[in-house]
Design an enzyme around this catalytic site. Sequence first.
Site, mmCIF file in Angstrom:
data_model
loop_
_atom_site.group_PDB
_atom_site.id
_atom_site.type_symbol
_atom_site.label_atom_id
_atom_site.label_comp_id
_atom_site.label_asym_id
_atom_site.label_seq_id
_atom_site.Cartn_x
_atom_site.Cartn_y
_atom_site.Cartn_z
ATOM 1 C CB CYS A 5 0.285 2.039 4.042
ATOM 2 S SG CYS A 5 -1.381 1.355 3.894
ATOM 3 C CB CYS A 24 -0.909 -0.028 1.231
ATOM 4 S SG CYS A 24 -1.790 1.512 1.551
#
Length: 327
Positions: A84, A81
């Site tokens: 993230c 991700c």
Amino acid sequence: MQPRNMSMSGAVDLSAVKAAAEAKQKAEQARAQRATGQAGGQQAGAPVQLVIDVDEAGFEQEVLQRSTEVPVVIDFWADWCQPCKQLSPILERLAEEYAGKFVLAKIDVDSNQMLFQQFGVQGIPAVFAVIAGQALPLFQGAAPEPQVRQVLDQLIQAAEQRFGIVGRPVDPQEAEAARQAAAQAPPAPPANPTLAAAHAALDGGDLGGAIQAYRNVLADEPANVEAKLGLAQAELLQRVQGADAERVRKDAAERPGDVAAQLAVADLDLVGGHVEDAFGRLVATVQRTAGEDRDTARVRLLELFEVVGPDDPRVIAARGALARVLF
């Protein structure tokens, strides 16, 4: 992202999360103790870690219990991700800067699918808070540091005003040293390589492989508590994977005599934290069916008991209800 008003009206039901974590923690307690060299969590007087990696087995101790003393901020993330990777460093830096006013718990969604589903996470990064055992969503997606800081300030204020929880001052250098020491602690060698392979498959999302591996363990060790729990979790996750919740519930409402439809809703209820609803539905299904249908519903109920844990009061109550309708 707009700062969230810290009302507990949007709190997430953690009852199923807590029960599953307790059961898994009991099953893995001996192994975890060998790995950390501790007999019951963090040693008295040991430096508090400001940033911790949490899994399903440690959720009860590291998040729920800790949240009675300090707000715990949960960062749901994954290695793949990209947003993230923008948000996580901000949260980690602020955890050090706030020096004990909150603790950051990082949960890898790929390795902890049960927590991911039970929190109702729709996408990552997703940030939740747990205060005094109650969870509430904070925000989803990457956000600039000033807005993250504003949300954290609101959280800390709400924790103090509503629950009297203020944390305690922590030296960031000592906290980082504690984190590094924990990360470098050698893992305990698995007593059963097949069981270790099953855990790895479950953590990696290979539900079919995990199910087969757990069954292999139970073929040799029918009383293995850890394998029973792992198998129940893997089978539950496999059943709900990709399910259209709205369609499943509609089917069950339209066909109350369809055992498969009732079982599907019970699975969704359990994953969503509605433990009593899941148990009650299956007990009622057992009561109004007979023969093979009754046995199917009964077996599914026993499987869900394994997920929640035999000592949970809701399991004990449901076992009593099941006995009354059977006998």
